[in-house]
Design an enzyme around this catalytic site. Structure first.
Site, mmCIF file in Angstrom:
data_model
loop_
_atom_site.group_PDB
_atom_site.id
_atom_site.type_symbol
_atom_site.label_atom_id
_atom_site.label_comp_id
_atom_site.label_asym_id
_atom_site.label_seq_id
_atom_site.Cartn_x
_atom_site.Cartn_y
_atom_site.Cartn_z
ATOM 1 N N LYS A 54 0.837 -1.210 0.000
ATOM 2 C CA LYS A 54 0.000 0.000 0.000
ATOM 3 C C LYS A 54 0.865 1.252 0.000
ATOM 4 O O LYS A 54 0.595 2.205 -0.732
ATOM 5 C CB LYS A 54 -0.940 -0.016 1.217
ATOM 6 C CG LYS A 54 -2.030 -1.091 1.124
ATOM 7 C CD LYS A 54 -2.793 -1.262 2.446
ATOM 8 C CE LYS A 54 -3.782 -2.433 2.345
ATOM 9 N NZ LYS A 54 -4.430 -2.744 3.639
ATOM 10 N N GLN A 98 -4.123 -1.066 9.839
ATOM 11 C CA GLN A 98 -4.037 -2.398 9.233
ATOM 12 C C GLN A 98 -4.691 -3.430 10.145
ATOM 13 O O GLN A 98 -4.373 -3.516 11.322
ATOM 14 C CB GLN A 98 -2.568 -2.756 8.965
ATOM 15 C CG GLN A 98 -2.365 -4.107 8.291
ATOM 16 C CD GLN A 98 -2.868 -4.130 6.839
ATOM 17 O OE1 GLN A 98 -2.780 -3.145 6.114
ATOM 18 N NE2 GLN A 98 -3.404 -5.263 6.422
ATOM 19 N N ASP A 121 -10.453 3.581 4.396
ATOM 20 C CA ASP A 121 -10.995 2.220 4.281
ATOM 21 C C ASP A 121 -12.529 2.223 4.274
ATOM 22 O O ASP A 121 -13.151 1.181 4.051
ATOM 23 C CB ASP A 121 -10.505 1.338 5.442
ATOM 24 C CG ASP A 121 -9.244 0.554 5.074
ATOM 25 O OD1 ASP A 121 -8.969 0.406 3.867
ATOM 26 O OD2 ASP A 121 -8.556 0.099 5.998
#
Lengths: 289, 289
Positions: A54, A98, A121
């Site tokens: 990422k 994460q 997200d």
């Protein structure tokens, strides 16, 4: 006639080039670059690989890299402290925690510390609510990426019958919402659905997020349907999806392969969400508004 | 065989008695009563009638009455001030801002000042997100009332095919979520749906929230289906729903009349939500948990 294969890798490549262009445009307009803060707790090797990909992808399109690491033994309060600090930092556009956390701690209270305008997200309660009301906001990456795949494949969603198999917070539920917002007639099917193949066959657009390897065969697919496979299963013969590709491809009108279908778009959507987060904070509309 | 008529008035009466009992139980346990703060802006006669009914109903089950009125010319800041004050007041369990605001101002930013644990209308972004994730929280009154009607009628939702016609924030969207959370296979249909009668005929449970008088006739209903009519239209011959009752009743297995079906439950759910708000603030589970 065999289905058209939806080439997620090729679409992702074009989409990334467009993101890079939009990032430059934003930087010129706003006088600063979007920045993505990634937060990694512990040293799980898989998580390290994911977060490394990422960060590298973000850097490749000109997004600033603001990485933070905490030891596996970090307390909830420690993690909350970092998230709160990043939330208040004007130089941070997007925040990504994460998952999963080490020890399988419930992350939802932590995720809700991320302001919705930095929620790249799309997983906070606030972002979920905005989506459920059809209001502008940052969307979960996998479902938003699927909408991009459908658009790039030229699938008309307006008035189409769509069936989503699976009702997870991460994929199934937000997918259904995004499809409703695009004017599809949407059915949400799941483990309690009676005669799942018959329900799936009603779909012109079938999104499969069951988490069961090759569970969807030709009995689930109407001729000409578009089939989107969200599953990823490691097997001795390589990656497989939730869809039995060899059986379904001859019937479907279009289908995503595994690998190389849905997967490549998820990280691309994260980058676009980071740009969009920066745009929201600068008082600009979303890039696809 | 004619459909069973779902008697909303009778169910509402039993439900209110149960709410009164639960309020007493809560008062005995917590040492205080739930209190509902109603906020009325301006002097629209219809809004005055609605809010009067709500206050009277709340008082009848032992819920405290905390009413606030603001003049029609109150600014957004004035209204925000009252809501913020009520949000911070430990003696207020639930807050209801009567809609619409005078002058048709957008109320969504104001509504979001109500903390989700006091959001007895279930309309804040946070409450919408909790519902969309299937997490505990206060739900919008009309859809939650419909679930009660279905339960009281003995309709098994687990695995049932449900079709919701309409995708408003107030009814259609939250209704679909509640049905998914109860393990129904749910289709969301709306103005862009192709062949709406055919989609509706797939339903074992059909919830109609179209806002079009008697638009749903016998062509929309499979034999034996349960039909829930959310529409209310004033006509010279009395109230009518979105469903053409005389045509549908002979086919359906069960059906709500208009008036006397869905309508009476909405205010009952508001009372139950106020109790549940008090329970959440006291650290107790929801009454139906």
């Amino acid at each position: 006639m065999a289905a058209r294969i939806i080439d997620g890798k090729a679409i992702a490549k074009r989409y990334r080039a467009e993101t890079a262009r939009l990032v430059e445009e934003f930087a010129a307009e706003a006088g600063r670059r979007p920045a993505l803060a990634t937060v990694l707790v512990g040293d799980d090797p898989a998580s390290q690989v994911y977060i490394g990909s990422k960060r590298k992808a973000a850097t490749s399109v000109g997004i600033g890299d603001r990485h933070r690491e905490l030891p596996a033994e970090a307390s909830i309060e420690d993690i909350a402290g970092v998230l709160t600090e990043l939330a208040a930092d004007d130089e941070v556009s997007g925040i990504l925690l994460q998952l999963p956390l080490p020890g399988g701690q419930d992350a939802s209270a932590l995720i809700d510390l991320i302001p919705s305008v930095k929620d790249v997200d799309g997983l906070t309660t606030q972002s979920t609510g905005l989506l459920a009301r059809g209001e502008p906001g940052l969307r979960p990456c996998t479902p938003r990426g699927i909408i991009t795949l459908l658009d790039e494949t030229g699938i008309d969603l307006d008035g189409a019958r769509a069936v989503v198999i699976g009702r997870s917070e991460l994929v199934g539920r937000p997918m259904a919402q995004l499809l409703v917002n695009r004017n599809a007639t949407v059915t949400i099917a799941h483990s309690h659905t009676a005669d799942l193949p018959a329900v799936a066959r009603e779909a012109e657009v079938l999104v499969v997020a069951m988490g069961r390897q090759e569970a969807v065969d030709d009995a689930f697919v109407a001729p000409g349907a578009t089939v989107i496979d969200v599953g990823i299963h490691r097997t001795s013969e390589g990656l497989r999806g939730d869809v039995a590709f060899a059986e379904v491809a001859p019937i479907a009108g279009a289908i995503t392969p595994v690998p190389g279908g849905v997967g490549p778009m998820t990280i691309e959507t994260l980058l676009r969400n980071t740009l969009d987060a920066a745009r929201l904070q600068a008082g600009l509309p979303l890039s696809d508004a």
